[in-house]
Design an enzyme around this catalytic site. Structure first.
Site, short mmCIF file in Angstrom:
data_model
loop_
_atom_site.label_atom_id
_atom_site.label_comp_id
_atom_site.label_asym_id
_atom_site.label_seq_id
_atom_site.Cartn_x
_atom_site.Cartn_y
_atom_site.Cartn_z
N ASP A 68 0.91 -1.12 -0.27
CA ASP A 68 -0.04 -0.21 0.00
C ASP A 68 0.86 1.37 0.08
OD1 ASP A 68 -1.71 2.00 0.49
OD2 ASP A 68 -2.79 1.19 2.12
N TRP A 93 5.28 -3.88 7.41
CA TRP A 93 4.10 -4.50 7.12
C TRP A 93 4.57 -5.82 6.45
CZ3 TRP A 93 -0.86 -6.13 7.67
CH2 TRP A 93 -1.42 -6.80 6.69
N ASP A 112 8.70 1.13 4.14
CA ASP A 112 8.66 2.44 3.44
C ASP A 112 10.12 3.11 3.69
OD1 ASP A 112 6.11 2.27 3.26
OD2 ASP A 112 5.42 3.08 5.15
N TRP A 144 4.82 3.67 7.72
CA TRP A 144 5.99 2.87 8.62
C TRP A 144 7.19 3.55 8.71
CZ3 TRP A 144 3.70 -0.88 10.79
CH2 TRP A 144 2.66 -1.69 10.15
N TYR A 153 6.90 10.39 4.63
CA TYR A 153 6.93 9.07 4.00
C TYR A 153 7.30 9.55 2.42
CZ TYR A 153 4.72 5.59 0.79
OH TYR A 153 4.48 4.65 -0.34
N THR A 156 7.39 3.11 -0.95
CA THR A 156 7.33 1.63 -0.47
C THR A 156 8.15 0.53 -1.26
OG1 THR A 156 5.30 1.96 0.42
CG2 THR A 156 5.84 0.02 0.52
N1 ABN Z 1 2.74 2.32 4.10
C1 ABN Z 1 2.67 3.56 2.92
C2 ABN Z 1 1.67 4.65 3.53
C3 ABN Z 1 2.42 5.64 4.13
C4 ABN Z 1 1.51 6.70 4.62
C5 ABN Z 1 0.28 6.39 4.87
C6 ABN Z 1 -0.27 5.41 4.37
C7 ABN Z 1 0.41 4.24 3.75
#
Ligand code: ABN
Length: 165
Positions: A68, A93, A112, A144, A153, A156
């Site tokens: 995700d 995850w 991430d 993450w 972030y 990923t």
């Molecule tokens: N794991 C990716 C992510 C980052 C920020 C918010 C939701 C998902």
């Protein structure tokens, strides 16, 4: 004439005496054609399916079954490596994905990459084995980077950890 010239001349003359022009052309042509055929020879390409080569900018790729986020392979990194200037998350995850190439189940860690603003390319949201937010341990819609120095972030990664079971 020095020794080098002398030896070279003898070798060349010896070669010329033993090889006709036609056979020399044949040999050279064969060599050129043979070399030209190399790129179309059958080559074992299954290694491309592993992580050393990076086949993956498509959300359908098997190891993205529970990712995700933005695929790092579209963000200057690779499917399993953070782009320069970002840091891999200390927490992640974990998903279990079916590899159609060998029929086996693999454990994949979705880490991430942190420290740069959102990449914004190749958003991918697959949810094999994922559950809604109220079952927190099975929920993948989480930043993450939460345990890193920078919680910003970027993208990923999907790292195959090993076989499942
Ligand atoms: N794991 C990716 C992510 C980052 C920020 C918010 C939701 C998902």
């Amino acid at each position: 004439m020095n020794l080098f010239d002398d030896v070279t001349e003898r070798l060349t003359r010896g070669l010329a005496a033993g090889v006709s022009r036609r056979s020399a052309i044949t040999r050279i042509s064969r060599w050129i054609l043979g070399a030209g055929m190399l790129p179309v020879l059958p080559v074992e390409r299954s290694a491309r399916a592993d992580e050393s080569a990076d086949p993956a900018t498509s959300c359908d790729y098997w190891k993205f079954c529970s990712v995700d986020g933005f695929l790092c392979s579209c963000c200057g990194g690779s499917s399993h490596q953070c782009p320069a200037g970002t840091e891999v998350s200390t927490v992640s995850w974990i998903g279990t994905c079916h590899n159609p190439n060998d029929g086996k189940q693999y454990i994949v860690s979705y880490n991430d990459c942190c420290g740069k603003s959102s990449c914004g390319r190749c958003m991918c949201n697959n949810n094999v084995g994922e559950r809604p937010g109220y079952t927190l341990g099975l929920h993948n819609d989480v930043n993450w980077c939460m345990g890193n120095k920078s919680t910003v972030y970027h993208c990923t990664t999907s790292i195959v950890v090993g076989l499942s079971g």
